[in-house]
Scaffold this active site. Sequence first.
Site, PDB file in Angstrom:
ATOM      1  N   LYS A 253      -5.144   7.278  14.267  1.00 25.22           N
ATOM      2  CA  LYS A 253      -5.265   6.510  13.024  1.00 25.22           C
ATOM      3  C   LYS A 253      -6.704   6.618  12.521  1.00 25.22           C
ATOM      4  CE  LYS A 253      -1.056   4.939  12.494  1.00 25.22           C
ATOM      5  NZ  LYS A 253      -0.257   5.186  11.270  1.00 25.22           N
TER       6      LYS A 253
ATOM      7  N   ARG B 201      -8.759  13.459  11.553  1.00 25.11           N
ATOM      8  CA  ARG B 201      -7.336  13.207  11.783  1.00 25.11           C
ATOM      9  C   ARG B 201      -6.526  14.487  11.593  1.00 25.11           C
ATOM     10  NH1 ARG B 201      -6.489   7.901   8.164  1.00 25.11           N
ATOM     11  NH2 ARG B 201      -4.380   7.918   9.066  1.00 25.11           N
TER      12      ARG B 201
ATOM     13  N   ARG C 284      -7.085   3.608  17.664  1.00 24.75           N
ATOM     14  CA  ARG C 284      -6.789   2.191  17.453  1.00 24.75           C
ATOM     15  C   ARG C 284      -6.412   1.468  18.739  1.00 24.75           C
ATOM     16  NH1 ARG C 284      -3.604   1.221  12.052  1.00 24.75           N
ATOM     17  NH2 ARG C 284      -5.635   1.625  11.094  1.00 24.75           N
TER      18      ARG C 284
ATOM     19  N   GLN D  31       5.020   9.935   6.760  1.00 31.19           N
ATOM     20  CA  GLN D  31       4.155  10.758   5.924  1.00 31.19           C
ATOM     21  C   GLN D  31       4.597  12.210   5.924  1.00 31.19           C
ATOM     22  OE1 GLN D  31       0.116  10.063   7.182  1.00 31.19           O
ATOM     23  NE2 GLN D  31       0.076   7.996   6.345  1.00 31.19           N
TER      24      GLN D  31
ATOM     25  N   ARG E  33       3.312   5.812  -3.368  1.00 27.84           N
ATOM     26  CA  ARG E  33       4.495   6.550  -3.798  1.00 27.84           C
ATOM     27  C   ARG E  33       4.789   6.316  -5.272  1.00 27.84           C
ATOM     28  NH1 ARG E  33       4.230   5.886   1.409  1.00 27.84           N
ATOM     29  NH2 ARG E  33       5.382   7.204   2.876  1.00 27.84           N
TER      30      ARG E  33
ATOM     31  N   LYS F  66       0.821  -1.209   0.000  1.00 28.49           N
ATOM     32  CA  LYS F  66       0.000   0.000   0.000  1.00 28.49           C
ATOM     33  C   LYS F  66       0.860   1.266   0.000  1.00 28.49           C
ATOM     34  CE  LYS F  66      -3.805   1.962   2.800  1.00 28.49           C
ATOM     35  NZ  LYS F  66      -3.192   2.859   3.799  1.00 28.49           N
ATOM     36  N   SER F  67       1.850   1.320   0.886  1.00 29.36           N
ATOM     37  CA  SER F  67       2.703   2.509   0.980  1.00 29.36           C
ATOM     38  C   SER F  67       3.479   2.739  -0.318  1.00 29.36           C
ATOM     39  CB  SER F  67       3.685   2.367   2.146  1.00 29.36           C
ATOM     40  OG  SER F  67       3.015   2.318   3.372  1.00 29.36           O
TER      41      SER F  67
ATOM     42  N   GLY G 267      -5.314   8.852   4.571  1.00 26.27           N
ATOM     43  CA  GLY G 267      -4.419   9.811   5.219  1.00 26.27           C
ATOM     44  C   GLY G 267      -3.097   9.936   4.489  1.00 26.27           C
TER      45      GLY G 267
ATOM     46  N   ASP H 281       1.560  -0.274  12.325  1.00 30.84           N
ATOM     47  CA  ASP H 281       0.318  -0.775  11.735  1.00 30.84           C
ATOM     48  C   ASP H 281      -0.028  -2.188  12.183  1.00 30.84           C
ATOM     49  OD1 ASP H 281      -0.197   1.557  10.363  1.00 30.84           O
ATOM     50  OD2 ASP H 281       0.724   0.884   8.498  1.00 30.84           O
TER      51      ASP H 281
END
Length: 419
Positions: free
Chosen positions: A334, A114, A338, A161, A19, A14-15, A86, A307
Site C-alpha cells: 500500500k 508500488r 501497512r 484496480q 470512477r 474515494k473509489s 495508485g 483498507d
Amino acid sequence: MNGINGTLIVPGDKSISHRAAILASLSTGKTVIDNFLFSEDCLRTLDAFQEMGVQITKRNQQVIVESEGPSKFLPAKNAIDLGNSGTTARLLAGVLSAMPFSTVIKGDSSLSSRPMKRVTEPLSMMGAKFKFLQRDGHLPMTIEGGRLKQIDYEMPVASAQVKSAVLLAALTGQVHVSVTEQTKSRDHTERMLEAYGIHIEDKNGTITLRENQVLHAKNIEVPGDFSSAAYWIAAAVITPGSELTIEHVGLNPTRIGFLNVLKRMGASIEIIEKLDAMNEPVGTIIVRYSTLNATSLEIDEIPTLIDEIPILALVATQAEGTSHFHHLEELRFKETDRIKATVLGLEELGADIQMKDDGMVIQGRTRLHGGVVKTFHDHRIAMTAMIASLITSGDVTVDDQDCVKISYPNFFEQLNEFI
C-alpha cells in the site's frame, strides 16, 4: 471524554469519485457529479483527463465534465503526474492502453515504490506496450496504446484496480473481455457501468463486458465513503458513552466487511435505511459503545475490509482476548508497508501487538497511553492514531497530518468537533 455523540456526514466515496471522473470523461456529453471527493488522489484523476483535453469544472462539492468521448482525447503535453494515487495509476493505465498515442505517467516516491506489473501484464496481453523508465515494474512508465484485442483473464489475486483496468481498457478500446476472480473484489466499476446502461455480466465469478459499447453522459451522485465512516464507527464502538449516527454512507457489500467483523465481535450497529444511488446501496448507520470480543479474519473477508485493517487493529486492542489477522500480504504494497506501520504505531501507544509475515496478532484488552506515531506518510495510519487519542491516557500526535488530505481533507476539522 464523554463519548462520541451526534450525527455525522462523511465526504464522498474515494473509489466511486475516481470512477465517476473516469466514466464521465469517457462519455459523450455533459455530466454533473455531486458530492465528489475533493481529495488529493481524486483531483489527480480529474487533472489527468484535463491534460488530455476534457473540459472539467470544479465548484463546491460538484464537478462538471464536458467530453466528446475518448476518440477526441489529445496526447498530454508532458508526463502526467499522479502524485500518490495508485487508483489513478492503475485505472488510467487501462484507459491509456486503448489510446492511439503514447503517454508517460509518473508519481511521487511512494507511488513509484508500488508494483505496476500486476496491471501491465493483462493489459500487455490485450496489446498495449509498456516501458519502465527507471526501475522495472514501477513508475515512471510509458504507455503506448493502440488497437486492443479480446482476452479472457484469470486474476491471480483479488484486485479491484486490476479488474477495473482491464474492463476500462476493453470499454475504451471497444473489445470483448472477460475477467475471472477466485475471490470477489470491490465491484464499484461494474455497478457504475451497469448504471450507465453498459451490458456487463457477472456469472460464477466471471465478469464479461461485450464489445462496441459506448457511454453517454449521465449525472452521478457519490455516496459517503464507508472507509472514512469506519474511523467514526470504530471511535463510537470503543469510546464509552458513545452513540453516533452516520448518514448517507455507501453500503456496497464488497466494502462493508468491517461492519460484519465488528458485529461478530459484539458491536451494537444498526442500519436504519437503504437506498440505491447509481446502483450503489446507501444507508444510515447508528453505532454505540460496545463490549467486544476478539476475532480472527477469514481469507475471503480480506478484500472487503483491506483498507480498514489499521483501524480494526485499534478496535482489537479494546476487545477481550487475542485477535488473529492473517492473509494480509497485500498490505505490504500500500502507501507504505501497512502491516509494519500499523504494528509500530499501535506499539507506540502501548498496544500488545505482534507483527507476522502475513499480518498481526493483537492481545486485548489493553489500556493505551499517549505517544508520537510515525505515519510513514500513510493517511490511514494517521487517522487511526488520532481515533486512538480519544481513549488514550495521554496526548497522541502524528508526524504528518497533511497525508490525511489524500482521502479525507476535513478529517481533523470533524475530529475537533468531538474533542
